[in-house]
Design an enzyme around this catalytic site. Sequence first.
Site, PDB file in Angstrom:
ATOM      1  N   SER A 242       7.858 -10.548 -10.488  1.00  0.00           N
ATOM      2  CA  SER A 242       9.286 -10.698 -10.148  1.00  0.00           C
ATOM      3  C   SER A 242      10.156  -9.599 -10.744  1.00  0.00           C
ATOM      4  O   SER A 242      11.301  -9.834 -11.115  1.00  0.00           O
ATOM      5  CB  SER A 242       9.794 -12.090 -10.551  1.00  0.00           C
ATOM      6  OG  SER A 242       9.069 -13.094  -9.883  1.00  0.00           O
TER       7      SER A 242
ATOM      8  N   GLY B 195       5.829 -13.700  -7.938  1.00  0.00           N
ATOM      9  CA  GLY B 195       6.382 -14.308  -6.724  1.00  0.00           C
ATOM     10  C   GLY B 195       7.184 -15.571  -6.973  1.00  0.00           C
ATOM     11  O   GLY B 195       7.498 -16.310  -6.035  1.00  0.00           O
TER      12      GLY B 195
ATOM     13  N   GLY C  97       5.856  -6.452  -6.394  1.00  0.00           N
ATOM     14  CA  GLY C  97       5.429  -7.136  -5.176  1.00  0.00           C
ATOM     15  C   GLY C  97       6.571  -7.186  -4.169  1.00  0.00           C
ATOM     16  O   GLY C  97       6.858  -6.216  -3.475  1.00  0.00           O
ATOM     17  N   GLY C  98       7.241  -8.318  -4.105  1.00  0.00           N
ATOM     18  CA  GLY C  98       8.288  -8.565  -3.103  1.00  0.00           C
ATOM     19  C   GLY C  98       9.307  -7.448  -2.968  1.00  0.00           C
ATOM     20  O   GLY C  98       9.656  -7.052  -1.838  1.00  0.00           O
TER      21      GLY C  98
ATOM     22  N   GLU D 128       0.410  -8.747 -15.682  1.00  0.00           N
ATOM     23  CA  GLU D 128       1.126  -9.598 -14.734  1.00  0.00           C
ATOM     24  C   GLU D 128       0.921 -11.065 -15.105  1.00  0.00           C
ATOM     25  O   GLU D 128      -0.091 -11.676 -14.740  1.00  0.00           O
ATOM     26  CB  GLU D 128       0.590  -9.365 -13.316  1.00  0.00           C
ATOM     27  CG  GLU D 128       0.771  -7.944 -12.822  1.00  0.00           C
ATOM     28  CD  GLU D 128       0.875  -7.873 -11.303  1.00  0.00           C
ATOM     29  OE1 GLU D 128       1.868  -7.345 -10.831  1.00  0.00           O
ATOM     30  OE2 GLU D 128      -0.029  -8.375 -10.609  1.00  0.00           O
TER      31      GLU D 128
ATOM     32  N   HIS E  49      -6.319  -8.143  -9.178  1.00  0.00           N
ATOM     33  CA  HIS E  49      -5.027  -8.826  -9.084  1.00  0.00           C
ATOM     34  C   HIS E  49      -5.247 -10.337  -9.214  1.00  0.00           C
ATOM     35  O   HIS E  49      -6.268 -10.861  -8.748  1.00  0.00           O
ATOM     36  CB  HIS E  49      -4.353  -8.488  -7.748  1.00  0.00           C
ATOM     37  CG  HIS E  49      -2.936  -8.939  -7.700  1.00  0.00           C
ATOM     38  ND1 HIS E  49      -2.578 -10.240  -7.417  1.00  0.00           N
ATOM     39  CD2 HIS E  49      -1.787  -8.271  -7.954  1.00  0.00           C
ATOM     40  CE1 HIS E  49      -1.259 -10.339  -7.480  1.00  0.00           C
ATOM     41  NE2 HIS E  49      -0.750  -9.159  -7.814  1.00  0.00           N
TER      42      HIS E  49
ATOM     43  N   GLU F 234      -4.119 -12.715  -7.615  1.00  0.00           N
ATOM     44  CA  GLU F 234      -4.350 -13.414  -6.340  1.00  0.00           C
ATOM     45  C   GLU F 234      -5.809 -13.290  -5.911  1.00  0.00           C
ATOM     46  O   GLU F 234      -6.364 -14.212  -5.309  1.00  0.00           O
ATOM     47  CB  GLU F 234      -3.392 -12.863  -5.268  1.00  0.00           C
ATOM     48  CG  GLU F 234      -1.973 -13.363  -5.515  1.00  0.00           C
ATOM     49  CD  GLU F 234      -0.887 -12.391  -5.092  1.00  0.00           C
ATOM     50  OE1 GLU F 234      -1.157 -11.460  -4.317  1.00  0.00           O
ATOM     51  OE2 GLU F 234       0.265 -12.574  -5.558  1.00  0.00           O
TER      52      GLU F 234
ATOM     53  N   ASN G 208       3.130  -3.126  -4.596  1.00  0.00           N
ATOM     54  CA  ASN G 208       1.959  -3.812  -4.051  1.00  0.00           C
ATOM     55  C   ASN G 208       2.451  -4.595  -2.845  1.00  0.00           C
ATOM     56  O   ASN G 208       3.117  -5.607  -2.998  1.00  0.00           O
ATOM     57  CB  ASN G 208       1.370  -4.751  -5.119  1.00  0.00           C
ATOM     58  CG  ASN G 208       0.231  -5.604  -4.581  1.00  0.00           C
ATOM     59  OD1 ASN G 208      -0.223  -5.398  -3.460  1.00  0.00           O
ATOM     60  ND2 ASN G 208      -0.212  -6.574  -5.369  1.00  0.00           N
ATOM     61  N   TRP G 209       2.132  -4.073  -1.666  1.00  0.00           N
ATOM     62  CA  TRP G 209       2.619  -4.721  -0.445  1.00  0.00           C
ATOM     63  C   TRP G 209       1.876  -6.032  -0.161  1.00  0.00           C
ATOM     64  O   TRP G 209       2.255  -6.777   0.724  1.00  0.00           O
ATOM     65  CB  TRP G 209       2.461  -3.776   0.750  1.00  0.00           C
ATOM     66  CG  TRP G 209       3.554  -2.742   0.852  1.00  0.00           C
ATOM     67  CD1 TRP G 209       4.596  -2.551  -0.012  1.00  0.00           C
ATOM     68  CD2 TRP G 209       3.723  -1.780   1.900  1.00  0.00           C
ATOM     69  NE1 TRP G 209       5.396  -1.534   0.430  1.00  0.00           N
ATOM     70  CE2 TRP G 209       4.882  -1.024   1.600  1.00  0.00           C
ATOM     71  CE3 TRP G 209       2.999  -1.461   3.057  1.00  0.00           C
ATOM     72  CZ2 TRP G 209       5.341   0.004   2.423  1.00  0.00           C
ATOM     73  CZ3 TRP G 209       3.459  -0.418   3.873  1.00  0.00           C
ATOM     74  CH2 TRP G 209       4.623   0.298   3.549  1.00  0.00           C
ATOM     75  N   LYS G 210       0.786  -6.286  -0.864  1.00  0.00           N
ATOM     76  CA  LYS G 210      -0.047  -7.474  -0.610  1.00  0.00           C
ATOM     77  C   LYS G 210      -0.375  -7.533   0.893  1.00  0.00           C
ATOM     78  O   LYS G 210      -0.623  -6.490   1.483  1.00  0.00           O
ATOM     79  CB  LYS G 210       0.667  -8.725  -1.125  1.00  0.00           C
ATOM     80  CG  LYS G 210       1.063  -8.559  -2.608  1.00  0.00           C
ATOM     81  CD  LYS G 210       1.543  -9.811  -3.263  1.00  0.00           C
ATOM     82  CE  LYS G 210       1.889  -9.508  -4.728  1.00  0.00           C
ATOM     83  NZ  LYS G 210       2.318 -10.688  -5.463  1.00  0.00           N
TER      84      LYS G 210
END
Length: 248
Positions: A211, A171, A232-233, A165, A95, A97, A10-12
């Site tokens: 993470s 994150g 994510g990251g 999640e 998600h 976010e 997920n590049w966000k």
Amino acid sequence: MNRKPFIAGNWKMNMTAESGAKLIGELKPLVKDADCDVALCVPAILIPAMTEAAKGSNIKIGAQNMHWEPKGAYTGEIDADMLKEYGVEYVIIGHSERRQYFGETDETVNKRTKAVLAAGMTPIMCIGETLTEREGGITEKVLSAQLETDLAGVEDVTKVVIAYEPVWAIGTGRTATDEQAQETIAFIRKKIGELFCPKCAEKVIIQYGGSMNAGNCKGLMAQPDIDGGLIGGASLKLDFATIVNYNK
Ligand code: 13P
């Protein structure tokens, strides 16, 4: 039980057409022999260019959101046909976010999930508890309520990918332990069995997200109920290939 593992990035709100295409170009040879399904969910505006960049590879390009209406006056939203035109198969829905910053509710998650299914694509439907909820001992209650509403009226739950999640792990560098993730995902599977049928629950792909990285992916993926990851990251770097190749 023969669930095919599924690792999705997920590049966000990260990357550009140029940096994204460069990363995909570098990832392609590194992930080509993966034993799992592989996808990268990219910002909507990058879907055409990333689809082009991923051509001829086993990397599928996915979206990060989709509106439930087929078209209309919904400024800023994206509909199913727009995604399907570029061959999108996966859409992240709900998600944390989006729930936290953009007013997404279980009701809208439910509408979006059903619309993705109706369009013949696969929703990656996210659920998870906050730190306060975990510390308050109400994780299972929170997840049950999310599953009940988010999946209401879904006809074939085996066509939904669930991403567990925990909000406190996203994150933050604070990953759920292998045991915590396994225990919670086993609970989610049991709950899906109650809401639908135990046989269907055995087929549902459930990812862990929060993470997850090149260092901890092996342990998480070794858990019997964890079928993949939503990254994510670490999906913004070549580490993503290490995660995809967790079993090599
Ligand atoms: P991080 O891997 O950066 O914690 O993000 C997880 C996530 O939210 C994936 O959807």
